[in-house]
Design a protein around this motif. Structure first.
Motif, PDB file in Angstrom:
ATOM      1  N   ILE A 198      14.119  18.227  25.321  1.00 60.81           N
ATOM      2  CA  ILE A 198      14.626  19.268  26.537  1.00 60.81           C
ATOM      3  C   ILE A 198      13.858  20.622  26.307  1.00 60.81           C
ATOM      4  CG2 ILE A 198      16.088  20.441  28.172  1.00 60.81           C
ATOM      5  CD1 ILE A 198      17.919  18.023  27.717  1.00 60.81           C
ATOM      6  N   THR A 199      13.984  20.983  25.035  1.00 62.17           N
ATOM      7  CA  THR A 199      13.326  22.142  24.570  1.00 62.17           C
ATOM      8  C   THR A 199      12.073  22.548  24.485  1.00 62.17           C
ATOM      9  OG1 THR A 199      15.518  22.362  23.020  1.00 62.17           O
ATOM     10  CG2 THR A 199      13.585  23.901  22.610  1.00 62.17           C
ATOM     11  N   LEU A 200      11.300  21.359  24.193  1.00 63.11           N
ATOM     12  CA  LEU A 200      10.002  21.145  23.766  1.00 63.11           C
ATOM     13  C   LEU A 200       9.200  21.149  25.406  1.00 63.11           C
ATOM     14  CD1 LEU A 200       9.326  19.069  20.620  1.00 63.11           C
ATOM     15  CD2 LEU A 200       9.176  21.769  20.807  1.00 63.11           C
ATOM     16  N   VAL A 201       9.648  20.291  25.973  1.00 61.33           N
ATOM     17  CA  VAL A 201       9.171  20.192  27.454  1.00 61.33           C
ATOM     18  C   VAL A 201       9.392  21.428  28.298  1.00 61.33           C
ATOM     19  CG1 VAL A 201       9.221  18.913  29.673  1.00 61.33           C
ATOM     20  CG2 VAL A 201       9.218  17.410  27.508  1.00 61.33           C
ATOM     21  N   ALA A 202      10.542  21.917  28.242  1.00 59.85           N
ATOM     22  CA  ALA A 202      10.838  22.981  29.037  1.00 59.85           C
ATOM     23  C   ALA A 202      10.128  24.390  28.630  1.00 59.85           C
ATOM     24  CB  ALA A 202      12.406  23.388  29.007  1.00 59.85           C
ATOM     25  N   PHE A 203       9.996  24.377  27.267  1.00 60.75           N
ATOM     26  CA  PHE A 203       9.186  25.471  26.647  1.00 60.75           C
ATOM     27  C   PHE A 203       7.778  25.669  26.950  1.00 60.75           C
ATOM     28  CE2 PHE A 203       7.186  28.384  23.388  1.00 60.75           C
ATOM     29  CZ  PHE A 203       8.093  29.267  23.486  1.00 60.75           C
ATOM     30  N   ILE A 204       7.142  24.424  26.991  1.00 57.96           N
ATOM     31  CA  ILE A 204       5.606  24.369  27.106  1.00 57.96           C
ATOM     32  C   ILE A 204       5.539  24.589  28.718  1.00 57.96           C
ATOM     33  CG2 ILE A 204       3.811  22.688  27.427  1.00 57.96           C
ATOM     34  CD1 ILE A 204       4.947  21.115  24.931  1.00 57.96           C
ATOM     35  N   PHE A 205       6.105  23.987  29.601  1.00 58.15           N
ATOM     36  CA  PHE A 205       5.899  24.136  30.864  1.00 58.15           C
ATOM     37  C   PHE A 205       6.373  25.578  31.415  1.00 58.15           C
ATOM     38  CE2 PHE A 205       5.931  19.463  31.206  1.00 58.15           C
ATOM     39  CZ  PHE A 205       4.529  19.423  31.994  1.00 58.15           C
ATOM     40  N   GLY A 206       7.438  26.241  30.753  1.00 64.41           N
ATOM     41  CA  GLY A 206       7.888  27.504  30.778  1.00 64.41           C
ATOM     42  C   GLY A 206       6.881  28.499  30.602  1.00 64.41           C
ATOM     43  N   ALA A 207       6.314  28.155  29.362  1.00 62.12           N
ATOM     44  CA  ALA A 207       5.272  29.269  29.059  1.00 62.12           C
ATOM     45  C   ALA A 207       4.099  29.227  30.216  1.00 62.12           C
ATOM     46  CB  ALA A 207       4.778  28.731  27.487  1.00 62.12           C
ATOM     47  N   LEU A 208       3.755  28.194  30.541  1.00 64.55           N
ATOM     48  CA  LEU A 208       2.612  28.062  31.674  1.00 64.55           C
ATOM     49  C   LEU A 208       3.060  28.712  32.800  1.00 64.55           C
ATOM     50  CD1 LEU A 208       1.264  24.382  31.128  1.00 64.55           C
ATOM     51  CD2 LEU A 208       0.330  26.525  30.136  1.00 64.55           C
ATOM     52  N   ILE A 209       4.135  28.434  33.208  1.00 62.35           N
ATOM     53  CA  ILE A 209       4.932  29.038  34.406  1.00 62.35           C
ATOM     54  C   ILE A 209       4.929  30.694  34.170  1.00 62.35           C
ATOM     55  CG2 ILE A 209       6.662  29.337  35.952  1.00 62.35           C
ATOM     56  CD1 ILE A 209       7.362  26.618  35.272  1.00 62.35           C
ATOM     57  N   GLY A 210       5.422  31.104  32.936  1.00 64.41           N
ATOM     58  CA  GLY A 210       5.510  32.466  32.480  1.00 64.41           C
ATOM     59  C   GLY A 210       4.326  33.229  32.517  1.00 64.41           C
ATOM     60  N   LEU A 211       3.110  32.571  31.831  1.00 66.14           N
ATOM     61  CA  LEU A 211       1.911  33.187  31.949  1.00 66.14           C
ATOM     62  C   LEU A 211       1.142  33.381  33.267  1.00 66.14           C
ATOM     63  CD1 LEU A 211      -0.506  34.444  30.328  1.00 66.14           C
ATOM     64  CD2 LEU A 211      -1.342  32.058  30.324  1.00 66.14           C
ATOM     65  N   ALA A 212       1.530  32.273  34.101  1.00 60.15           N
ATOM     66  CA  ALA A 212       0.852  32.444  35.395  1.00 60.15           C
ATOM     67  C   ALA A 212       1.632  33.509  36.326  1.00 60.15           C
ATOM     68  CB  ALA A 212       1.039  31.067  36.265  1.00 60.15           C
ATOM     69  N   THR A 253      20.892  34.284  38.296  1.00 58.68           N
ATOM     70  CA  THR A 253      21.843  33.398  38.623  1.00 58.68           C
ATOM     71  C   THR A 253      22.034  32.572  37.245  1.00 58.68           C
ATOM     72  OG1 THR A 253      19.922  31.988  39.239  1.00 58.68           O
ATOM     73  CG2 THR A 253      21.139  33.087  40.892  1.00 58.68           C
ATOM     74  N   PRO A 254      23.386  31.992  37.025  1.00 67.09           N
ATOM     75  CA  PRO A 254      23.555  31.043  35.785  1.00 67.09           C
ATOM     76  C   PRO A 254      22.576  29.916  35.704  1.00 67.09           C
ATOM     77  CG  PRO A 254      25.585  31.850  36.926  1.00 67.09           C
ATOM     78  CD  PRO A 254      24.455  32.232  37.971  1.00 67.09           C
ATOM     79  N   LEU A 255      22.420  29.725  34.728  1.00 71.76           N
ATOM     80  CA  LEU A 255      21.843  28.378  34.199  1.00 71.76           C
ATOM     81  C   LEU A 255      22.535  27.195  34.797  1.00 71.76           C
ATOM     82  CD1 LEU A 255      19.117  26.857  33.008  1.00 71.76           C
ATOM     83  CD2 LEU A 255      20.341  27.292  30.950  1.00 71.76           C
ATOM     84  N   VAL A 256      23.507  27.147  34.519  1.00 73.59           N
ATOM     85  CA  VAL A 256      24.476  26.238  35.032  1.00 73.59           C
ATOM     86  C   VAL A 256      24.402  25.962  36.455  1.00 73.59           C
ATOM     87  CG1 VAL A 256      26.568  27.406  35.144  1.00 73.59           C
ATOM     88  CG2 VAL A 256      26.703  25.053  34.792  1.00 73.59           C
ATOM     89  N   VAL A 257      24.334  26.921  37.172  1.00 80.21           N
ATOM     90  CA  VAL A 257      24.251  26.761  38.878  1.00 80.21           C
ATOM     91  C   VAL A 257      22.513  26.125  38.913  1.00 80.21           C
ATOM     92  CG1 VAL A 257      24.033  28.025  40.931  1.00 80.21           C
ATOM     93  CG2 VAL A 257      25.599  28.524  39.077  1.00 80.21           C
ATOM     94  N   GLN A 258      21.767  26.561  38.119  1.00 81.32           N
ATOM     95  CA  GLN A 258      20.366  26.060  38.436  1.00 81.32           C
ATOM     96  C   GLN A 258      20.153  24.691  38.028  1.00 81.32           C
ATOM     97  OE1 GLN A 258      17.986  28.907  36.138  1.00 81.32           O
ATOM     98  NE2 GLN A 258      18.869  30.706  37.025  1.00 81.32           N
ATOM     99  N   ILE A 259      20.894  24.187  37.235  1.00 81.01           N
ATOM    100  CA  ILE A 259      20.881  22.638  36.696  1.00 81.01           C
ATOM    101  C   ILE A 259      21.523  22.010  37.784  1.00 81.01           C
ATOM    102  CG2 ILE A 259      21.960  20.925  35.415  1.00 81.01           C
ATOM    103  CD1 ILE A 259      21.773  23.225  32.990  1.00 81.01           C
ATOM    104  N   PHE A 291      15.350  23.853  33.400  1.00 84.36           N
ATOM    105  CA  PHE A 291      15.022  24.541  32.375  1.00 84.36           C
ATOM    106  C   PHE A 291      13.744  25.101  32.358  1.00 84.36           C
ATOM    107  CE2 PHE A 291      18.904  22.709  30.927  1.00 84.36           C
ATOM    108  CZ  PHE A 291      19.420  23.441  29.969  1.00 84.36           C
ATOM    109  N   SER A 292      12.652  24.555  32.620  1.00 88.74           N
ATOM    110  CA  SER A 292      11.310  25.081  32.640  1.00 88.74           C
ATOM    111  C   SER A 292      11.007  26.292  33.680  1.00 88.74           C
ATOM    112  CB  SER A 292      10.264  23.946  33.000  1.00 88.74           C
ATOM    113  OG  SER A 292      10.173  22.876  32.420  1.00 88.74           O
ATOM    114  N   LEU A 293      11.859  26.392  34.858  1.00 89.94           N
ATOM    115  CA  LEU A 293      11.861  27.409  35.675  1.00 89.94           C
ATOM    116  C   LEU A 293      12.662  28.519  35.101  1.00 89.94           C
ATOM    117  CD1 LEU A 293      12.225  25.477  39.208  1.00 89.94           C
ATOM    118  CD2 LEU A 293      10.270  26.542  38.256  1.00 89.94           C
TER     119      LEU A 293
END
Length: 233
Positions: A27-41, A67-73, A106-108
């Motif tokens: 979860i950490t690695l997948v979310a971080f990789i996609f999150g980094a791409l989203i964040g850069l864009a 908004t809380p992460l738990v709500v986003q999940i 988590f990625s978002l």
């Protein structure tokens, strides 16, 4: 006399709880990789102010940070299947593993936070770097990729590392979507024996050990990046 710790039970529970480590790390690695791409864009969209899209990017960052992460999940866990059903994209929603919805949430989430980190890092690079790149015939994408982003990432490494550690710890919330990560496994075994305290102490120690290893690895990366930058300057 009441015993505070059942040490033997704690030792025996380690293998079961440790089964959740690969899930937490994935979860950490997948979310971080996609999150980094989203964040850069998103960071680039906000810097270059693309008409219409920039406003959506600002709204996205505001919502994810407000908004809380738990709500986003929960929104991802219940909302994505509903959307797929409405759009008739997937016929059998129940066959989709819950971890995929967790990946999205988590990625978002991390993408919104990394976008602010990356945006401030890019803006902190001297404008003269762009002018120098343009003077030797580079395009804007080339200037970003070869000159600006490497400097920005080096400056942002401490904050990026902190985001990674926070993301790793936040994976403990994935159990609410029935994903058997570290906390999920801990809750399962604790529910069987009602020895919650010992189990959660073991889970805490496992998270702590993983975070210490990640901090060591990230500090090595930061040291090498700064050393490389110093040599290049």
């Amino acid at each position: 006399m009441v015993q505070l710790f059942d040490v033997q039970y704690m030792i025996d529970s380690i293998p079961t709880i440790a089964k959740g480590i690969p899930v937490s790390l994935s979860i950490t690695l997948v979310a971080f990789i996609f999150g980094a791409l989203i964040g850069l864009a998103v960071a680039l969209l906000r810097i270059y102010r693309v008409a219409g899209i920039t406003q959506l990017a600002i709204l996205y960052v505001s919502f994810m940070r407000g908004t809380p992460l738990v709500v986003q999940i929960f929104l991802a866990y219940y909302g994505i299947p509903l959307l797929l059903r409405v759009l008739a994209i997937h016929s059998n929603i129940s066959q989709i593993p819950a971890i995929y919805f967790v990946y999205v949430a988590f990625s978002l989430n991390v993408g919104a936070y990394l976008s602010e980190t990356l945006r401030s890092a890019i803006l902190s690079v001297a404008p003269g770097q762009f002018e120098a790149a343009y003077s030797i015939g580079m395009t804007t994408p080339q200037a970003l990729g070869k000159i600006v982003l490497p400097q920005a990432l080096t400056m942002a490494l401490p904050n990026i590392g902190n985001q990674f550690i926070m993301l790793l710890k936040d994976t403990s919330l994935a159990f609410i979507a029935a994903v058997p990560e570290i906390m999920g496994e801990a809750k399962i075994i604790a529910g069987r024996t009602s020895q919650f305290f010992e189990v959660y102490v073991v889970a805490a120690l496992i998270y702590w050990a993983i975070c210490l290893l990640c901090e060591l690895f990230l500090s090595l990366i930061e040291h090498r990046a700064r050393k490389h930058t110093a040599k290049g300057s």
